[in-house]
Design a protein around this motif. Structure first.
Motif, PDB file in Angstrom:
ATOM      1  N   ALA A 132       2.050   2.067  -3.354  1.00 25.37           N
ATOM      2  CA  ALA A 132       1.122   2.395  -4.360  1.00 25.37           C
ATOM      3  C   ALA A 132       0.532   3.853  -3.985  1.00 25.37           C
ATOM      4  CB  ALA A 132       0.107   1.320  -4.276  1.00 25.37           C
ATOM      5  N   GLY A 133       0.583   4.146  -2.417  1.00 21.48           N
ATOM      6  CA  GLY A 133       0.328   5.576  -2.093  1.00 21.48           C
ATOM      7  C   GLY A 133      -1.072   5.565  -1.651  1.00 21.48           C
ATOM      8  N   LYS A 134      -1.322   4.780  -0.924  1.00 21.61           N
ATOM      9  CA  LYS A 134      -2.703   4.826   0.005  1.00 21.61           C
ATOM     10  C   LYS A 134      -2.428   5.853   1.196  1.00 21.61           C
ATOM     11  CE  LYS A 134      -6.423   1.930   1.109  1.00 21.61           C
ATOM     12  NZ  LYS A 134      -6.726   1.036   2.441  1.00 21.61           N
ATOM     13  N   ARG A 182      -8.048   4.997  -8.169  1.00 23.88           N
ATOM     14  CA  ARG A 182      -6.499   6.041  -8.603  1.00 23.88           C
ATOM     15  C   ARG A 182      -5.259   5.017  -8.666  1.00 23.88           C
ATOM     16  NH1 ARG A 182      -6.066  10.638  -4.441  1.00 23.88           N
ATOM     17  NH2 ARG A 182      -4.620  11.363  -6.320  1.00 23.88           N
ATOM     18  N   GLN A 183      -5.118   3.778  -8.187  1.00 28.13           N
ATOM     19  CA  GLN A 183      -4.082   2.875  -8.442  1.00 28.13           C
ATOM     20  C   GLN A 183      -4.010   2.796  -9.925  1.00 28.13           C
ATOM     21  OE1 GLN A 183      -2.547  -0.355  -9.024  1.00 28.13           O
ATOM     22  NE2 GLN A 183      -0.970   1.071  -8.451  1.00 28.13           N
ATOM     23  N   TYR A 215       0.933  -1.189  -0.122  1.00 29.39           N
ATOM     24  CA  TYR A 215      -0.035  -0.072   0.104  1.00 29.39           C
ATOM     25  C   TYR A 215       0.758   1.395   0.127  1.00 29.39           C
ATOM     26  CZ  TYR A 215      -4.236  -2.573   0.933  1.00 29.39           C
ATOM     27  OH  TYR A 215      -5.347  -3.378   0.695  1.00 29.39           O
ATOM     28  N   LEU A 252      -6.668   6.642 -12.603  1.00 28.62           N
ATOM     29  CA  LEU A 252      -7.643   7.707 -12.391  1.00 28.62           C
ATOM     30  C   LEU A 252      -7.442   8.844 -11.310  1.00 28.62           C
ATOM     31  CD1 LEU A 252     -10.575   5.562 -12.982  1.00 28.62           C
ATOM     32  CD2 LEU A 252      -9.563   6.866 -14.669  1.00 28.62           C
ATOM     33  N   PRO A 271      -1.182   8.600  -5.994  1.00 30.98           N
ATOM     34  CA  PRO A 271      -1.332   7.385  -6.394  1.00 30.98           C
ATOM     35  C   PRO A 271      -1.546   7.274  -7.820  1.00 30.98           C
ATOM     36  CG  PRO A 271      -2.990   7.710  -4.472  1.00 30.98           C
ATOM     37  CD  PRO A 271      -2.121   9.217  -4.770  1.00 30.98           C
ATOM     38  N   PHE A 290      -9.298   4.767  -3.778  1.00 33.31           N
ATOM     39  CA  PHE A 290      -8.004   4.550  -3.945  1.00 33.31           C
ATOM     40  C   PHE A 290      -7.504   3.233  -5.007  1.00 33.31           C
ATOM     41  CE2 PHE A 290      -4.350   1.198  -2.614  1.00 33.31           C
ATOM     42  CZ  PHE A 290      -3.379   2.385  -2.723  1.00 33.31           C
TER      43      PHE A 290
END
Lengths: 252, 489
Positions: free
Chosen positions: A50-52, B443-444, A47, B447, A74, B440
């Motif tokens: 990926a930038g959560k 966006r992953q 996570y 988008l 993200p 999320f």
């Protein structure tokens, strides 16, 4: 190349560290497996890459091909080549899988300053990818992941990865909830994407997956850091002896 | 979803203020004195050179209105309206009764051009638009132009302003006006009867399938002016018509009042499809200004096997109070209500429908999608009832609410009433939130937060968007995304 240096992460400052000085380098074309018991921080790592937003990075850096991921949103990380195959893919009701794929692909292309794919070109790629993974056409018309079985969800994740062509694919317990046939299909899908430029980070509890996706390196993770690194034989050793040696050592 | 990219680009083009129809047009206008009294009612009637019977009808309504109270049951809060603080008639001065487009003030044509409403028939014919749509444009209190009149006439269809209809087709108007929404129906409808200024009139003769979409475009321009339009659509036996309505208003600090009445009558085997894209000015980010929208819309399935279908996309107005309804009088008649209501900022929406089952084997279907963001409140209020003679009445209701953020509210208030044991009513309702995890995930995949929200919302409203005519569906999709601009991140 993915380089993680001295990474410290918590939910917020002052709380227990989930990642505690983690170092990891994955070279181009390398398939790295991370194994570790529950709660060792494996999913947190995926996570954070990926930038959560639920995590706070206290120290350290993550570089992908020299670019600082921690400074990116993200979606920017995705466009830069990060793909995370979720352990539990989310449902998006009313948005056909095909529609979602197109929106994602074009958003990334736009993020990289490339032109959008034409519809026939896009359709061709999706059809070819879906066929390889045994995904029927009518599934692509259904809402993304809505009513999909566990295996269908995972196969769809791999289809997305095949279309988005990331420079690093992170598989977060992709084997969980898969029967042996589905595991084979998914693994074949991943193996087909292996290339000299593309690396993978495979997170798993079990050695079983690594019979199908054979890693170049295996890392054992415990309490938020890598405690041992070895070749693919390390996974077999773990399978035989369990994590108890490491847990005892770490406690000592 | 072709529109997603377009939508997002459009959203990005917008500044802090998202309302792109907020400009005003400077025109010399002919206005009634401010305030509301019998003299004003007479003034409006005289301006329109109406016959005595129409004036009497208006005066009767006005006197009844004086004895009525504003309804308080809706879940909307607003300061008391001073009905004497508005103008009840405003018309562009030049060319009071334009014969052709060339007689219309260029400033008005310009306004519609800016709004993207094609009024020039030759442009439409030249292929500017994909399909032909006949338009009646209502500017403040008067209809400025109706296109394609001649072509419609050949099919026997009458499409004109209600003012013209009162003069040219008095028998039809006398017979049907107020026959679906009675003069005494409710406070705002009665007020409308007294002071309505213009609107559209449609008559489809027996067995005729109207050769093109009919559309009315309402624009409030003048400051402090109320718009009270009146629309009457008659579908004779075996006829069919699809009608679209669009609305916008300039951005003003004061609240403006809009109280329309729409009546539909479908005789045996007739079908009316009525679609609305309502985009009145919703007020600014602090909740200042915006349109108060108090509308009574009702269709009467008077004949056997008739069908009336309402589709609405509601994105504007500070306050929306609106319940497009169907009276299912004819045996085997069918009523439908498809709604998307989007609220953001400080908007308050109290909207829904009534399906009144009177005849045998009548069926109705309600699909309502409410989306709330910002500090808005969004209420679905619906009534389904079966009369004791309504044997085998069937209703299916599906009400879904989607919440974006922590400070908005969604409410569902269904009323079900059955006096016949054979009636079957089904009601489904869900409330969901766009989750951080969903965002999320999107966006992953690349988008942006806004693109992700637009995609999830478009998925949520898909069932209803499919009911709209093509050109409108694309427009509506854009509008929904624009309305939700700034609701995430």
């Amino acid at each position: 190349m993915l380089e993680i240096r001295n990474l410290h992460v918590a939910i917020e400052e002052g709380t227990k560290k989930l990642l505690n000085g983690l170092n990891l380098t994955i070279r181009d074309g390398e398939v790295a497996a991370i194994m570790g018991p529950n709660g060792s921080g494996k999913s947190t790592l995926s996570y954070v890459i990926a930038g959560k937003e639920d995590y706070k990075v206290l120290d350290g850096e993550i570089l992908l091909d020299g670019k600082n991921l921690l400074e990116m949103e993200p979606d920017e990380r995705a466009a830069a080549g990060v793909f995370l195959a979720f352990q539990y893919p989310l449902e998006i009701p009313g948005v056909a899988t095909m529609t979602f794929l197109k929106a994602a692909l074009n958003a990334q292309r736009k993020g990289r300053g490339e032109d959008e794919l034409t519809t026939p070109d896009f359709m061709r790629r999706v059809k070819a990818g879906a066929e390889k993974l045994g995904i029927p056409q009518d599934m692509l018309k259904r809402g993304l992941n809505v009513g999909f079985s566990g295996g269908e969800k995972k196969r769809t994740e791999i289809l997305q990865m095949a279309l988005l062509k990331p420079s690093i694919g992170i598989l977060d317990e992709t084997d969980s909830g898969l029967d042996i046939d589905a595991l084979k299909i998914v693994s074949e899908g991943v193996n087909a994407l292996r290339s000299a430029k593309r690396s993978f980070l495979v997170i798993t509890h079990y050695q079983r997956l690594l019979n199908y996706i054979v890693p170049d390196t295996v890392h054992i993770m415990l309490k938020g850091k890598i405690v041992r690194t070895g070749g693919k034989e390390l996974a077999l050793e773990l399978e035989a002896n369990g994590y108890s040696d490491y847990v005892t050592n770490a406690a000592a | 979803m072709v529109a997603v990219k377009e939508t997002v680009e459009q959203v990005k083009q917008l500044d802090v203020d998202q309302y792109r129809y907020g400009f005003t047009t400077d025109l010399e206008v002919d206005k009634a004195p401010k305030g509301l009294n019998e003299e004003i009612v007479r003034f409006i009637s005289a301006k329109k050179s109406e016959p005595q019977w129409m004036l009497d009808w208006r005066l009767d309504a006005y006197r009844r209105w004086k004895t009525m109270d504003e309804p308080q049951w809706a879940r909307v809060l607003y300061p008391k309206i001073d009905f004497n603080d508005s103008y009840y008639y405003a018309a562009p001065k030049k060319n009071a009764a334009p014969k052709t487009l060339d007689d219309v003030d260029p400033a008005i044509l310009d306004t519609y051009k800016k709004l993207g409403i094609p009024l020039r028939e030759q442009e439409i014919l030249a292929g500017v638009q994909m399909s032909k749509v006949a338009v009646d444009a209502v500017f403040d209190s008067v209809s400025v132009v109706t296109t394609f009149k001649e072509e419609l006439k050949k099919a026997g269809v009458i499409f004109c302003s209600i003012s013209e209809a009162i003069k040219d087709h008095p028998d039809l108007v006398k017979k049907y006006l107020g026959s679906v929404v009675p003069v005494t129906d409710n406070y705002y409808a009665t007020l409308n009867c007294a002071v309505f200024t213009d609107g559209s009139f449609v008559y489809i003769p027996e067995g005729v399938r109207c050769p093109m979409e009919l559309s009315t475009y309402f624009r409030i321009n003048e400051k402090n002016t109320g718009q009270f339009e009146r629309t009457l659509i008659l579908a004779e036996k075996g006829s069919y018509v699809s009608y679209l309505e669009g609305c916008t208003a300039p951005q003003r600090d004061e609240n403006q009042l809009h109280a329309a009445v729409v009546e539909l009558v479908a005789l045996d085997d007739a079908e009316i499809k009525y679609s609305t894209v309502q985009n009145w000015y919703p007020g600014d980010a602090e909740g200042k200004g915006g349109i108060y929208n108090f509308v009574t819309k009702r269709g009467d399935c008077r004949g056997a096997n008739s069908k009336i279908s309402w589709t609405q996309v509601e994105t504007g107005s500070a306050i929306t109070w609106k319940y497009p309804s169907c009276i299912l009088r004819g045996d085997n008649s069918r009523g439908e209500f498809y709604s998307i209501a989007v609220s953001n900022g400080y908007q308050q929406v109290d909207s829904g429908t009534k399906m009144i089952h009177l005849g045998k084997n009548t069926t109705s279907r309600i699909i309502s999608k409410g989306i709330s963001a910002g500090k808005s409140q969004n209420t679905y209020r619906g009534q389904v009832s079966a009369h004791r003679k309504a044997t085998n009445a069937r209703n299916f209701t599906n009400c879904d609410s989607l919440l974006i953020g922590e400070t908005c509210g969604a409410h569902t208030v269904p009323y079900l009433e059955s006096k016949n044991a054979s009636a079957v009513f089904e009601h489904e309702a869900t409330t969901s939130k766009i989750s951080e995890d969903q965002l999320f995930y999107c966006r992953q995949r690349g988008l942006s937060a806004e693109e992700a929200t637009a995609l999830i919302v478009n998925g949520f409203v898909k069932d209803v968007l499919q009911q709209l005519p093509m050109e409108f569906a694309v427009e509506a999709q854009k509008l929904i995304s624009i309305s939700l601009e700034g609701s995430v991140g």
